[in-house]
Design a protein around this motif. Structure first.
Motif, PDB file in Angstrom:
ATOM      1  N   ILE B   7       0.774  -1.093   0.003  1.00 21.06           N
ATOM      2  CA  ILE B   7      -0.066  -0.124  -0.040  1.00 21.06           C
ATOM      3  C   ILE B   7       0.964   1.289   0.031  1.00 21.06           C
ATOM      4  CG2 ILE B   7      -1.915   1.311   1.417  1.00 21.06           C
ATOM      5  CD1 ILE B   7      -2.791  -1.315   2.083  1.00 21.06           C
ATOM      6  N   VAL B   8       1.964   1.309   1.002  1.00 19.96           N
ATOM      7  CA  VAL B   8       2.983   2.223   0.874  1.00 19.96           C
ATOM      8  C   VAL B   8       3.599   2.546  -0.463  1.00 19.96           C
ATOM      9  CG1 VAL B   8       4.858   3.231   1.728  1.00 19.96           C
ATOM     10  CG2 VAL B   8       3.452   2.164   3.245  1.00 19.96           C
ATOM     11  N   TYR B  11       0.991   4.386  -2.937  1.00 17.26           N
ATOM     12  CA  TYR B  11       0.458   5.549  -2.628  1.00 17.26           C
ATOM     13  C   TYR B  11       1.714   6.699  -2.205  1.00 17.26           C
ATOM     14  CZ  TYR B  11      -4.210   3.530  -3.327  1.00 17.26           C
ATOM     15  OH  TYR B  11      -5.179   3.233  -3.772  1.00 17.26           O
ATOM     16  N   GLN B  12       2.619   6.240  -1.897  1.00 11.30           N
ATOM     17  CA  GLN B  12       3.919   7.064  -1.388  1.00 11.30           C
ATOM     18  C   GLN B  12       3.887   8.376  -2.064  1.00 11.30           C
ATOM     19  OE1 GLN B  12       7.179   4.627  -0.504  1.00 11.30           O
ATOM     20  NE2 GLN B  12       8.204   5.456  -2.527  1.00 11.30           N
ATOM     21  N   SER B  13       4.122   8.196  -3.476  1.00 13.09           N
ATOM     22  CA  SER B  13       4.545   9.480  -4.193  1.00 13.09           C
ATOM     23  C   SER B  13       3.435  10.387  -4.237  1.00 13.09           C
ATOM     24  CB  SER B  13       5.058   9.199  -5.631  1.00 13.09           C
ATOM     25  OG  SER B  13       4.038   8.189  -6.236  1.00 13.09           O
ATOM     26  N   ARG B  14       2.039   9.852  -4.557  1.00 11.01           N
ATOM     27  CA  ARG B  14       1.140  10.460  -4.622  1.00 11.01           C
ATOM     28  C   ARG B  14       0.713  11.383  -3.379  1.00 11.01           C
ATOM     29  NH1 ARG B  14      -4.081   7.995  -7.733  1.00 11.01           N
ATOM     30  NH2 ARG B  14      -4.181  10.208  -8.424  1.00 11.01           N
ATOM     31  N   PHE B  37       1.413   7.504   6.998  1.00  5.11           N
ATOM     32  CA  PHE B  37       1.180   6.095   6.655  1.00  5.11           C
ATOM     33  C   PHE B  37       1.404   5.488   8.076  1.00  5.11           C
ATOM     34  CE2 PHE B  37       0.891   5.647   2.378  1.00  5.11           C
ATOM     35  CZ  PHE B  37       1.481   6.510   1.708  1.00  5.11           C
ATOM     36  N   PHE B  47     -10.655   0.659   9.126  1.00  2.00           N
ATOM     37  CA  PHE B  47     -11.053   0.932   7.564  1.00  2.00           C
ATOM     38  C   PHE B  47     -12.182   0.169   7.219  1.00  2.00           C
ATOM     39  CE2 PHE B  47     -10.684   2.651   3.571  1.00  2.00           C
ATOM     40  CZ  PHE B  47     -10.666   1.777   2.695  1.00  2.00           C
ATOM     41  N   GLY B  49     -14.023   0.509   4.371  1.00  2.00           N
ATOM     42  CA  GLY B  49     -14.224   0.379   2.983  1.00  2.00           C
ATOM     43  C   GLY B  49     -15.210   1.094   2.482  1.00  2.00           C
ATOM     44  N   SER B  52     -13.059   4.951  -0.781  1.00  2.00           N
ATOM     45  CA  SER B  52     -11.751   4.175  -1.217  1.00  2.00           C
ATOM     46  C   SER B  52     -10.442   4.356  -0.211  1.00  2.00           C
ATOM     47  CB  SER B  52     -11.678   4.579  -2.597  1.00  2.00           C
ATOM     48  OG  SER B  52     -11.081   6.089  -2.611  1.00  2.00           O
ATOM     49  N   LEU B  53      -9.710   3.413  -0.428  1.00  2.00           N
ATOM     50  CA  LEU B  53      -8.406   3.429   0.173  1.00  2.00           C
ATOM     51  C   LEU B  53      -7.646   4.849   0.121  1.00  2.00           C
ATOM     52  CD1 LEU B  53      -6.447   1.984   2.271  1.00  2.00           C
ATOM     53  CD2 LEU B  53      -5.655   0.694   0.345  1.00  2.00           C
ATOM     54  N   ARG B  54      -7.623   5.433  -1.217  1.00  2.00           N
ATOM     55  CA  ARG B  54      -7.174   6.430  -1.801  1.00  2.00           C
ATOM     56  C   ARG B  54      -7.626   7.719  -1.078  1.00  2.00           C
ATOM     57  NH1 ARG B  54      -7.697   8.614  -7.856  1.00  2.00           N
ATOM     58  NH2 ARG B  54      -9.943   8.285  -7.097  1.00  2.00           N
TER      59      ARG B  54
END
Lengths: 152, 177
Positions: B7-8, B11-14, B37, B47, B49, B52-54
């Motif tokens: 997951i990291v 999504y880390q760069s975004r 994080f 979480f 659901g 969304s995770l994002r």
């Protein structure tokens, strides 16, 4: 009509229609492309190492339960316990199905790994736990790989 | 933790890109992004659901950025259109076709755009980045920030108008040279 809009204002119906038109207009799309094409920002490797270290420190540590399990018998006992607890948890505390998506697979896999660590410490891998548990028909399995992760 | 590591990775760069443009400096951005994080890892069991995770990650990031910004007391005055860029005038951009320095100017334009984003209020910057850079929908942004969809749209409009003014001013300066 839009001149007096403030940051916290709630537009009326007429203003909403105007906003939709302006946001979808070519000028709006141009600005969207400027912002969308800004360079990507990537955290450093040092940053990632530091994060990994912090996450490792936060993992549940194997405690008294592990020290009491005899080597050779520990894994078998943990497997039996996993079946008992998993069955009990299914009937009482099953989290709601998120849905057959890649995100759902990541969430589910993470939860499996946390439960495996809580039950048997480092001795049991999440896939060992998963093979003991028969997935319900409502939880479709998603086979994902690195390419799928990149699409997120 | 391997699954959370994925997951990291995803999504880390975004998240870092969003945070980097929301807080004062790079060191703060690194700290805040890590904290995003860490918080996500700590509360992952909760979480459910429904989002969304994002969206969930960006909500954590937004809340942390707002906290950090308040502490840094970095709050430009709210932006309105009064006395500012006249949004009813048609926008004219210099024709860059055939411009031998076109490639160089793209990097300069990016710098101007980044500067324009930095001069916006946190409220406008948030919506602009989440929508135009991170492709969140109006509903997702409304969930993230905790305002109605209509307010999201008006903030996006104000943010884009502000940025158009900044870029127009820059291009006008370039053309007159």
């Amino acid at each position: 009509m839009l001149t007096n809009l403030g940051e916290d204002d709630r537009p009326n119906a007429e203003q909403m229609a105007l906003l939709d038109a302006r946001l979808d207009a070519p000028e709006g799309r141009t600005v969207q492309s400027w912002v969308g094409n800004l360079p990507e920002e990537e955290p450093s490797l040092a940053w990632r190492s530091a994060l990994n270290e912090r996450l490792r420190e936060m993992k549940p540590k194997p405690g008294l339960r592990r020290r009491l399990l005899y080597p050779g018998f520990g894994l078998a006992a943990a497997a039996a316990l996993a079946v008992v607890f998993w069955t009990a948890q299914l009937s009482n505390d099953e989290p709601p199905a998120i849905g057959p998506t890649l995100e759902a697979a990541l969430v589910s896999t993470h939860r499996d790994s946390v439960r495996a660590a809580e039950l048997a410490g480092a001795g049991m891998a999440p896939h060992d736990l998963a093979t003991l548990h028969k997935s319900s028909p409502e939880e479709p399995q998603f086979e994902w790989n690195e390419l799928d992760v990149e699409t997120l | 933790m391997d699954a959370f590591g994925k997951i990291v990775d995803a999504y880390q760069s975004r998240v870092f890109g969003f945070v980097r443009r929301m807080v004062k400096d790079a060191e703060d951005a690194s700290d805040v992004t890590q904290e995003v994080f860490i918080r996500a890892f700590q509360s992952f069991e909760r979480f459910d659901g429904r989002s969304s995770l994002r969206t969930w990650l960006f909500r954590i990031a937004y809340n942390l950025c707002v906290d950090r910004s308040r502490r840094a007391k970095r709050a430009p005055a709210p932006t309105s259109l009064e006395g500012g860029f006249a949004q009813d005038e048609p926008l004219e951009f210099a024709d860059r076709r055939g411009d031998p320095q076109g490639a160089l100017l793209d990097a300069e334009l990016a710098t101007v755009v980044e500067g324009g984003i930095a001069t916006m209020s946190v409220k406008l910057r948030t919506v602009l980045l989440l929508h135009d850079r991170d492709d969140l929908s109006y509903d997702e942004i409304a969930q993230t920030v905790g305002v109605p969809v209509g307010t999201v749209k008006s903030r996006l409009f104000l943010a884009r108008t502000h940025l158009q003014g900044v870029v127009n001013a820059y291009l006008s300066g370039q053309v007159s040279k």
